[in-house]
Design a protein around this motif. Structure first.
Motif: not given
Lengths: 275, 357
Positions: B256-265
């Motif tokens: 979930x955290x990695x997905x969120x970081x990708x979305x922010x990117x």
């Protein structure tokens, strides 16, 4: 402490636990074959036997860590099935494992309450009540007479004896009906052993707790136990009351040989009618 | 024997030896204040770059770049720390970092799904991938290193095959983009204006979420059982901790955290690149976690340290370029820093346990 310290177990003490025809294999290794044991209220039962005899497997089945291949467990009159250690704890069966099951990176008080933590509500969140656990742990260890430098120190900084005391204290905190101790005295010095044996005596006398004790030192068996079950190669080879047998006899039986038949024969020869 | 009679445990009880040498004293100090010690490293680094760049390093523009990198890396590093505490690792996070925003952008351009909804779906995909990683690792007893390397290639293969490796230009929807990473900051804006804050949103998200993880780790049963799982898995299981579930849940958090970081990117660059997250990103996150004071041995770790570690990595990456070094030089420092941090971490642990009697 001596043998006179044991009050006789009352004849009409009810049976609290019956494990019947328990068998367990791990792949090709047969750990237990049709083992049956009985435990009465307030009774202290010693499980003895050589390494690999199946003692630890038997108690890990009782504590819900392993599940038996066949056989039944009847606790407090009703048949139970333990899918996990949580189930066994919920039935009032507490176990102190040989490895003590302490978490080295956690503090003493967190270890005391691992799996049954106290919580407090904070802003709608269910947070750990560390203060309460710290206080309760300190209070409880004090009443048991167990001294450690601090309940805040992590367990990996404690000595072997201190860890053992913490593990025993944790197991009796919830007032279990049945207490299972796998070599509780292994890492203890003379005074500490006496202390733990004293705790066991107290439990059975004051709270009528039934205790299963895996122990290697036969001297200690006669100090606290009512009955001995001798496991050999996955079977109960001998079931005797400590009142009917002596330490020398037990040692002679144990040394007598390999195989259940040989042990039975030796027991019959040493004292007819024992088995 | 009455139980009230106190016993003295062992000879001399727990005598804590007084440290003699300076090195020992220093190591003990480090073991007690791990986050503080990495913070000192970060401050020294900032001063070095600030002096070396004639004051350019701490300018709002440059800090915005460094802290954005810190945020993106810190989110992944902190999630990795949770897994490292349970004794596992996830190398597929960079692929999740790519696929989650790619799905979000694809849903948006193909079906007109709002970005916010797409982002939620993206995060759920990350959580699902984490759950699959966890289940494979725990139920089939595949080491997580292997499970997640497999998952890395599998996901990366999927994401590049969707659209022939083409980046998708994601639409801009306000306030979604401004909240989740797009910088509206202009040199004319005040640093504390609304636009000024958007210069740092990825970092602010990372700070908030890392603090939440820190709270979970130190103040909840979940955190306690996470530590117990990594510290002594058999003992924890014997006492009734559901160690398998703890591992699976932490894989889900990491996903979930990695997905969120990708979305922010993607919200920042308004583009979803199927190769946005190279495996190198995960390795940098693990570097940040290790530099921050988490060992791979399980049972202990600090998410706040990981965020500071991410800042150190981001500062090295950007700062060295700024003071005129070749971009590739930063890897030399990073590599040395990882090894040094690990040696230090293990020495500190050893010293700590040696102090007991």
């Amino acid at each position: 402490m001596n043998t006179q310290a044991i009050p006789p177990l009352s004849k009409d003490a009810p049976t609290v636990l019956e494990m019947t025809n328990i068998s367990k294999s791990f792949g090709a290794v047969t750990a237990l074959v049709d083992v049956s044991i009985k435990l009465r209220q307030g009774e202290v039962l010693a499980l003895v036997g050589d390494n690999g005899a199946g003692k630890s497997t038997l108690i890990k089945i009782l504590s819900g860590f392993h599940q038996p291949d066949t056989g039944t467990i009847v606790s407090q009159g009703k048949e139970v099935r333990f899918a996990s250690p949580r189930d066994a704890r919920a039935q009032g069966i507490e176990t102190v494992y040989q490895d003590l099951a302490l978490v080295g990176d956690l503090s003493v008080f967190h270890n005391m309450f691992l799996g049954r933590e106290y919580h407090k509500r904070f802003l709608g969140l269910n947070l750990l009540d560390n203060r309460k656990m710290r206080e309760q742990a300190q209070l409880y260890l004090d009443t048991l007479g167990i001294t450690i430098p601090s309940v805040n120190s992590t367990v990996d900084l404690l000595s072997g004896g201190q860890r053992q005391c913490i593990a025993v204290a944790r197991s009796i905190y919830s007032s279990p009906k049945i207490l299972v101790l796998d070599e509780p005295l292994a890492a203890l010095g003379v005074r500490e052993s006496a202390h733990v044996l004293g705790l066991i005596q107290n439990l059975r006398q004051q709270r009528q707790v039934s205790v299963i004790l895996i122990v290697h030192n036969y001297n200690q068996i006669f100090e606290v136990c009512d009955r001995i079950n001798f496991l050999h190669a996955g079977e109960v080879a001998l079931d005797a009351s400590t009142a009917d047998t002596s330490e020398e006899e037990l040692i002679r039986i144990v040394k007598s040989g390999l195989g259940t038949r040989a042990i039975e024969a030796a027991a019959a020869e040493i004292r007819p009618g024992l088995v | 024997m009455p139980p009230s009679k106190a016993i003295t445990a062992g000879k001399g009880a727990v005598g804590v030896k007084v440290p003699h040498t300076m090195t020992e004293r220093l190591l003990i100090l480090l073991s007690r204040y791990r986050e503080a010690s990495i913070a000192v490293v970060a401050i020294v680094l900032v001063i070095y770059f600030q002096v070396g760049s004639d004051g350019g390093f701490l300018s709002p523009q440059f800090m915005s770049v460094v802290l954005r990198d810190t945020g993106r890396l810190g989110l992944i590093a902190a999630a990795e720390v949770m897994l490292m505490i349970t004794g596992e690792i996830d190398l597929s996070l960079s692929a999740i970092f790519s696929i989650a925003p790619y799905v979000m952008a694809l849903l948006s351009v193909t079906y007109g799904v709002p970005l916010a909804v797409g982002a939620l779906i993206g995060v759920l995909i990350g959580v699902l991938v984490g759950a699959i990683n966890g289940i494979i690792t725990v139920r089939f007893k595949v080491p997580s290193l292997i499970t997640t390397v497999g998952m890395l290639f599998f996901l990366q293969g999927i994401v590049v095959s969707i659209y022939n490796s083409q980046p998708i230009v994601a639409p801009v929807e306000q306030p979604f983009n401004a909240i989740f990473g797009q910088s509206l900051y202009q040199p004319s804006d005040g640093l504390f204006s609304l636009h000024g804050i958007t210069a740092f949103t990825p970092f602010l998200w990372a700070v908030v979420l890392v603090l939440v993880l820190a709270l979970v780790l130190s103040r909840t049963t979940f955190g306690l059982h996470t530590i117990a799982t990594g510290s002594n898995i058999i003992g924890a299981r014997e006492i009734g901790v559901r160690t398998d579930r703890m591992k699976i849940y932490n894989f889900m958090i990491a996903g979930g955290f990695a997905a969120f970081a990708g979305i922010i990117n993607t919200a920042q660059f308004t583009s979803a690149d199927p190769q946005a997250g190279s495996p190198f990103l995960t390795l940098q996150a693990i570097a940040a976690a290790v530099i921050g004071g988490t060992s791979l041995l399980g049972g202990s770790g600090t998410v706040i340290g990981a965020l500071i570690g991410a800042f150190v990595v981001a500062s090295l990456n950007n700062g060295l370029v700024m003071i005129g070094a070749q971009a590739t030089v930063s890897d030399i420092y990073l590599g040395a820093a990882i090894i040094a941090a690990m040696i230090l971490s293990i020495q500190v642990d050893r010293l700590r346990t040696r102090r007991r009697v």
